[in-house]
Design a protein around this motif. Structure first.
Motif: not given
Ligand SMILES: Nc1ncnc2c1ncn2[C@@H]1O[C@H](COP(=O)(O)OP(=O)(O)OP(=O)(O)O)[C@@H](O)[C@H]1O
Ligand SMILES: CC(=O)N[C@H]1[C@@H]2OC[C@@H](O2)[C@@H](O)[C@@H]1O[C@H](C)C(=O)O
Length: 389
Positions: A167-173
Motif C-alpha cells: 500500500g506504499l504510495s508515491g516515491d516510496w512505492a
C-alpha cells in the motif's frame, strides 16, 4: 460477527519485550489488504507492575511445559489480562465505540519465555477471560502452532509488513527491496523483494539493553531521543564483544529471547559511553543482517520505540548510505508506535479466515501456516482455530 462481508473491524493488543505497556490499534481489514488503519492508544504499565513482570521473567525460566506458571505468574497473568481488558474498555469509551462494533481482538500477551530450540514459547494472558470481560471474541496464542510445525514462533509481524508495503504510495512505492526494521526490546527485520520475496528474522538487540543500562545507571526507563548516548563515544572493544556473537554469522536465523544478550558489566563503561556503544551495536546488528538477504534494501523503514533514538538512526543511516535510504515509519505515512498492535489485529482476522500467518521465509516453518486460538465472548468454550492452509 458485527460487520457484514469480508471486511472485519479488529482491535490488536501488543505488550512487547520492552514491557513498557499495552499498544492498542483499530484496523478494518479483510485479512489481506489493509482497508483502514484506525485510532490507537498506549496504556503504560506502572513501575510496580513492570517490576513484577521482571520478577516474573526470572520465575518463567523454570517453565518446562507451556501451561506451567511457577512463582507469582498466576497472579501476574490475571493482572495482565485485566489490564488489557481495561485498556480495551477505555479505548472504546474514548472513541465512542460500542463493543458490538468490534468483530475480534488479536491478543499477543506478554512473552515471558521463548526457547525455539525446545519449541517452547510462553505468552501470559488469558484469552477466554479477556473475551468474557470485553464481550468481544479474542484470537490469542498466535505463536504456538508455528512452533509445532517447526517454525521459530517469531517474528509474526512480517506478513503484515508485506501488506503495508503493497500500500506504499508515491516515491516510496518504487523503492524495492524494502526492509522494515522494528526496533523494540529486540530488533527484527522484514525484507520484501521487488518480486514479493518475504524474509524475516530477529536481527539482534534493540532497546532492551539500553533500557537496562540507563535504568541501572541513571534510574530512568529509557534514553529519550538518544540524549545520553549522544554525550558518549563508542567503545570499540565492547561493541566488538557483542558483534562477534555467533548469532550474527550462523546460517540458521533463530529468534531471540530477551535474555540472549545481556547489558555490559558495570566496570565496562560509564553511563554515556555504555548508552552510545549499545546504540551503535543495535544499528550495526541491523546492518549485519544484510548478509542474510538476497539484495541490499533500497529503503529502510524504521518502526518501534528505537526509531526515536537518534544515535541508532544516525548510525544505521551511515552504515547503509551507499545502498539505501533510512526513514522512520511516519515519513511513509505509517504509525511506528501502533504497527505491531495493527499487525495483531490483522493476524487475528487472518486466523479467523484460516489464512497463513507465517511462512518458511519468516519463521522457518515447514509450510505456510495459520495459527491462533479463538475464545468466543458468548460462552465459555475455547476452540482451536481450524486451519486450512
Ligand atoms: N522517545 C524515545 N527515545 C528513545 N527511545 C525510546 C523513546 N520512546 C520509546 N523508546 C524505546 O522504545 C522502547 C519501546 O519500544 P516498543 O514499544 O517498540 O517495544 P516493544 O513493542 O515492547 O518490543 P518488541 O517489539 O521487542 O516486542 C522503550 O523501552 C524505549 O527503549
Ligand atoms: C517471542 C516474542 O515475543 N518475540 C518478539 C520479540 O520482540 C521483537 C522480536 O522479538 C519479535 O521476534 C517478536 O515480536 C514481534 C512483534 C513479532 O513477532 O513480529
Amino acid at each position: 460477527m458485527a460487520n457484514e462481508g469480508s471486511v472485519k473491524r479488529a482491535i490488536g493488543l501488543m505488550s512487547g519485550t520492552s514491557m513498557d505497556g499495552i499498544d492498542l490499534a483499530l484496523l478494518d481489514t479483510d485479512g489481506d489488504a489493509v482497508v483502514l488503519r484506525g485510532a490507537s492508544s498506549f496504556t503504560p504499565f506502572d513501575p510496580k507492575f513492570r517490576k513484577r513482570l521482571e520478577v516474573g521473567l526470572e520465575a518463567a525460566k523454570a517453565i518446562e511445559e507451556r501451561d506451567q506458571r511457577p512463582g507469582d505468574l498466576v497472579a501476574i497473568e490475571t493482572e495482565l489480562t485485566d489490564l488489557h481488558a481495561r485498556a480495551v474498555q477505555a479505548f472504546l469509551t474514548r472513541e465512542g465505540l460500542p463493543a458490538g462494533d468490534i468483530d475480534v481482538i488479536g491478543f499477543h500477551g506478554q512473552t515471558v519465555l521463548h526457547r525455539p530450540r525446545q519449541a517452547l514459547t510462553v505468552q501470559l494472558g488469558d484469552g477466554a477471560v479477556l473475551a468474557a470481560e470485553t464481550g468481544i471474541d479474542v484470537v490469542y496464542d498466535l505463536r504456538a502452532r508455528d512452533m509445532e510445525l517447526g517454525g521459530q514462533g517469531a517474528p509474526l509481524v512480517p506478513a503484515y509488513h508485506r501488506a503495508l508495503a503493497a500500500g506504499l504510495s508515491g516515491d516510496w512505492a518504487g523503492k524495492m527491496p524494502v526492509a522494515f526494521v522494528n526496533i523494540g526490546g529486540i530488533s527484527n527485520i522484514t525484507y520484501i523483494g521487488a518480486d514479493g520475496t518475504l524474509l524475516a528474522f530477529d536481527s539482534g538487540p534493540g532497546n532492551a539493553l539500553i533500557d537496562q543500562w540507563v535504568t541501572r545507571h541513571a534510574g530512568i526507563p529509557y534514553d529519550s531521543g538518544g540524549a545520553i548516548a549522544s554525550e558518549g563515544r563508542v567503545l570499540s572493544g565492547l561493541a566488538n564483544r557483542y558483534l562477534s556473537s555467533p548469532f550474527f554469522t550462523a546460517r540458521e536465523r533463530i529468534s531471540l529471547d530477551r535474555n540472549d544478550f545481556l547489558p555490559p558489566e558495570d566496570h565496562e563503561a560509564g553511563l554515556e559511553d555504555g548508552a552510545r556503544t549499545l546504540a551503535f551495536v543495535t544499528a550495526a546488528a541491523i546492518e549485519k543482517a544484510q548478509a542474510h538477504l538476497p539484495e541490499k534494501p533500497k529503503l529502510w523503514i524504521l518502526t518501534g520505540g528505537g526509531r526515536h533514538n537518534r544515535m541508532i538512526v544516525e548510525d544505521l543511516t551511515v552504515a547503509t548510505r551507499h545502498s539505501g535510504e533510512v526513514i522512520i515509519a511516519e515519513e511513509a505515512g505509517l504509525n511506528g508506535d501502533s504497527m505491531e498492535a495493527e499487525a495483531w489485529a490483522w493476524l487475528a482476522v487472518r486466523s479467523l479466515a484460516g489464512l497463513p500467518i507465517t511462512y518458511p521465509g519468516t519463521t522457518g516453518v515447514t509450510e505456510p501456516a495459520t495459527g491462533g486460538v479463538l475464545a468466543c465472548s458468548k460462552g465459555t468454550q475455547t476452540q482451536a482455530v481450524k486451519p486450512e492452509n
